[in-house]
Every structure is written in C-alpha cells, then in structure tokens.
Design an enzyme around this catalytic site. Structure first.
Site, short mmCIF file in Angstrom:
data_model
loop_
_atom_site.label_atom_id
_atom_site.label_comp_id
_atom_site.label_asym_id
_atom_site.label_seq_id
_atom_site.Cartn_x
_atom_site.Cartn_y
_atom_site.Cartn_z
N CYS A 173 -0.77 -0.49 6.37
CA CYS A 173 -0.75 0.49 7.20
C CYS A 173 -1.98 1.29 7.45
O CYS A 173 -2.24 2.10 8.32
CB CYS A 173 0.28 1.40 6.85
SG CYS A 173 1.86 0.44 6.73
N HIS A 313 -0.96 10.50 8.07
CA HIS A 313 -0.10 9.53 8.33
C HIS A 313 1.31 9.68 8.55
O HIS A 313 2.11 8.83 9.38
CB HIS A 313 -0.39 8.48 6.92
CG HIS A 313 0.07 7.16 6.86
ND1 HIS A 313 -0.36 6.28 7.90
CD2 HIS A 313 1.10 6.62 6.25
CE1 HIS A 313 0.16 5.26 7.75
NE2 HIS A 313 1.03 5.28 6.67
#
Length: 418
Positions: A173, A313
């Site tokens: 990610c 995030h």
C-alpha cells in the site's frame, strides 16, 4: 503545445517541480471530477457489489464508474489489463495538464515509475478457471505479459513514447508514494528530465477479497456499503478496497523553467522505511512510519511546525488509524489539518499513494483541506485535528502524504506550495 508561466525563484535545492496531475477513481474520472467529489460530497457514490464477490463477508468495493471503452480502442484494451488501462488514462491527463506533447519531447529523457501491489489478479483468476475447466491449451499466451506488475509502467511508456527508465514499484500500500519518491531520485540523479510517477490498481479479485476477509481487515458493514469506510471514526471496522490510478508529472526545476511550465507544487522531501515486524500489521509503536516521515522532513529542510496539512493513510482499520495518528501527533504536533480521502475512493492499495498525492497537491494549490467523509464521531484515541463534515480553508505552505503498507512498508512525501 500550451504554455504556462510561473515564478521559479526560491525553489529548495533538492526540489523537483510537479507540473501535471492525472487521476481516475471511484470518486470521478479526471482531476476536476475527483477533486469536486472529495471536497463537496459527504457520501461516496462509487461503491458497487460486483457479482464475483457474491457470498463473501465483504461483497462490495469501490469501482470506477466507466467501462473505458470510449477512451481506449479495442486493440488498446486487449493489450492492457484494467489497472494498466487506468494508468494510461491518468498518464494522458497528467501529461496534457503539464502542457507537454509526447510527439515533441525527447523520449529517452522521460521516465515512468508506477506503483502497483497486485498486478492483474482478475486476469489470473479468470485464466486459472480456464485452465481448470478447459485445459492448458485454452490459457491465453498474453498471460505472462499482462499479469505482471510492470504492465502499467510498460503500457504508459508505449502509449506516450517514453523511453527512459521504466520501473514498477511494489511495496504494497506504499507503492504509489514510493514510486513518486523514486522518480524524484531519478530526476535528482540526472537520469531523466521528466518523470511520470504514481500508482495504479484494479484488484477486483475474488481470491484477493476472500483472503482480505480472512485477515479481518475489511469492513463488513453490508447493510450500507457507502457508509462502510469510516477513517478515524469511533465505529470504524475496516477498509473497503477500491480501484484507480493517480499520476504526477515531475520535472527537474531547470527543465520546467526552460519551457515556461506552470508549477502546481514542488516535491521537496521523501522518506521510506520498514517496520520489520509482521506480514500484515503495523508495529504498534509506529516508529517505522515515524522514521520515514522524519527522514522526509529532514531531506526537505522543513520543520514540523511548518507542515499545515497531512493527507493520511487513514484506512479505517482500528489499530492502523490509531498508530498513524499517534505518530503524526508525536512528529508534527497538533497544528496540521489531517484528512483521509479513502472514504471517497476506497483503499486503492498500490495506487493509494499516487491518488492521494494528487489530492495533497490540490489541497496546497487551493488552500483547502478535503473532509474525511463518513466521519460521524471521532475516535477519542485519535489525537490529531481531523477535518470532517466539510472542506476547511486554511493557509499552509507545506503538506505531507503518508503511506503505510502490509509488510511494514512506510513512505512519506513532503510537498511545498509553488
């Protein structure tokens, strides 16, 4: 070729210029549509229930509401899997936004660096079924070329005639943010004048989704999927997968100045690290993410007090949101306005750092921080100023993008206002 003009005076010595943006996601197709969605909508519209996910505990995800048939011809679609198609469309927009004409540039001085976490998993799923049901002679000869993570970068190179360094970055990610950071290093090393960098992902895969369900990382809020992704909310229960691509055109400052380019922002710092802790979970002390962020700030020469905004995030998983928020408070204090745009786009995995870097640049440019959609009641253990309900105008010259990924990968980018 259109010309844009801006001042190039006073750029930090290690800065590279951001001259173009391209974006396609479940929030919209193109930068204007996506920016309008994340700043003006209070609820996502791109959540769908694909048939192939039927029966799974999480049977929904964020999908781009466009079959792409109008933008890519039949041959182009046959030679690219969907994640590569999304990358090509985002790259075309970014290059056009930068005022660049691929027919006129020196292709050998143009790099392409695109992050991706899963390659063409939907293709693999389909071809595996073909192998089992119809035998090996029916497997596509294109599988080896189209399945790989490098397909997005290679496809963009072919489409635009970019013949410089071409790289696929895979750090789960954090891939998109790492790709942007690596592109900056290529520019600083003099290996290229222009770099197209970011992330692309399309992982509508029953196998992947089944695995993620087993990790309990996904939301199971099936009664109202559009409200399922709730970063930093007290009632959050996991993330929702999305697809998309976000790319930036980066240039050496001297190159941008020579052609009179419009500068949308400057990328002034990059940091990367690994927790070295677990295959999935972030280390509870958050020191790996802290290392990446402090490294990026040090390289940029930017003090913590100078950071006015963080695009976090912010996945909406219980522990990760707390770990990241605590880390941001330790490093940056309480002054930055924090947001997570994942409630509008979904968690686009390897594309997330690219998509969210586009939003970070736009926030700097417009001096406007998007709200965290679906945030109704802030978790009391989140010790930062999370923007909710509506976009918040603010004055700030520096913004940060943080990315944390499975396997302990961490990346941080520091952008400065042009």
């Amino acid at each position: 070729m259109p010309e844009h003009h801006t001042s190039h005076q006073g750029a930090p010595p290690y800065a590279v210029a951001v001259t173009g943006l391209g974006l396609i996601s479940a929030a919209g197709v193109g930068v204007p549509d996506c920016w309008s969605a994340v700043t003006q909508r209070t609820r996502p519209t791109g959540v769908r229930r694909p048939e192939l996910l039927t029966g799974l505990p999480t049977d929904f995800m964020y999908l781009v509401d466009d079959d792409l048939s109008g933008a890519l011809d039949v041959t182009e679609r046959r030679l690219m899997e969907r994640f590569a198609q999304l990358a090509v469309l985002a790259a075309r927009e970014a290059v056009g936004d930068a005022g660049l004409d691929p027919a006129q540039w020196e292709g050998q001085r143009v790099a392409v660096v695109i992050g991706n976490a899963n390659g063409a998993l939907p293709l693999y799923d389909a071809q595996h079924a073909t192998l089992l049901e119809r035998g090996h002679l029916r497997v596509s000869p294109m599988l080896p070329a189209l399945f790989n993570s490098n397909c997005a970068a290679a496809s963009v190179c072919r489409d635009l005639g970019a013949r410089g360094p071409s790289m696929a970055v895979t750090s789960t990610c954090a891939s998109g943010a790492d790709a942007i950071g690596l592109a900056r290093q290529l520019l600083r090393a003099g290996m290229c004048d222009i770099a197209i960098a970011g992330g692309a992902e399309s992982a509508c895969s029953r196998m992947l989704m089944a695995g993620l369900c087993k990790t309990r990382a996904l939301s199971t809020h099936r009664q109202d999927p559009a409200a399922a992704c709730r970063p930093f909310d007290a009632a959050r229960d996991g993330f929702v997968v999305g697809e998309g691509a976000g790319l930036l055109v980066l240039e050496r400052s001297e190159h941008a100045a020579a052609r009179g380019a419009r500068i949308r922002a400057r990328l002034v710092g990059y940091g990367s690290s690994n927790d070295a802790f677990a295959p999935v979970a972030a280390h509870p002390d958050g020191l790996g993410a802290e290392q990446a962020l402090r490294s990026a700030l040090a390289e940029a020469g930017v003090a913590a007090s100078e950071v006015g905004h963080v695009n976090a995030h912010g996945t909406a998983t219980v522990m990760n949101d707390q770990i990241e928020a605590a880390m941001l408070r330790r490093v940056l204090g309480e002054q930055p306005l924090v947001t997570s745009t994942k409630a509008m786009t979904g968690h686009t995995l390897g594309a997330a750092g690219g998509i969210e870097s586009v939003f970070t640049v736009l926030a700097l440019e417009h001096q406007l921080v998007p709200p965290t959609a679906n945030l109704g009641s802030l978790d009391p253990d989140i010790p930062v100023d999370v923007v909710a309900k509506e976009a918040r105008p603010a004055r700030f010259d520096h913004a940060v993008k943080t990315s944390l990924g499975f396997g302990g990968h961490n990346a941080a980018l520091v952008f400065a206002r042009a």
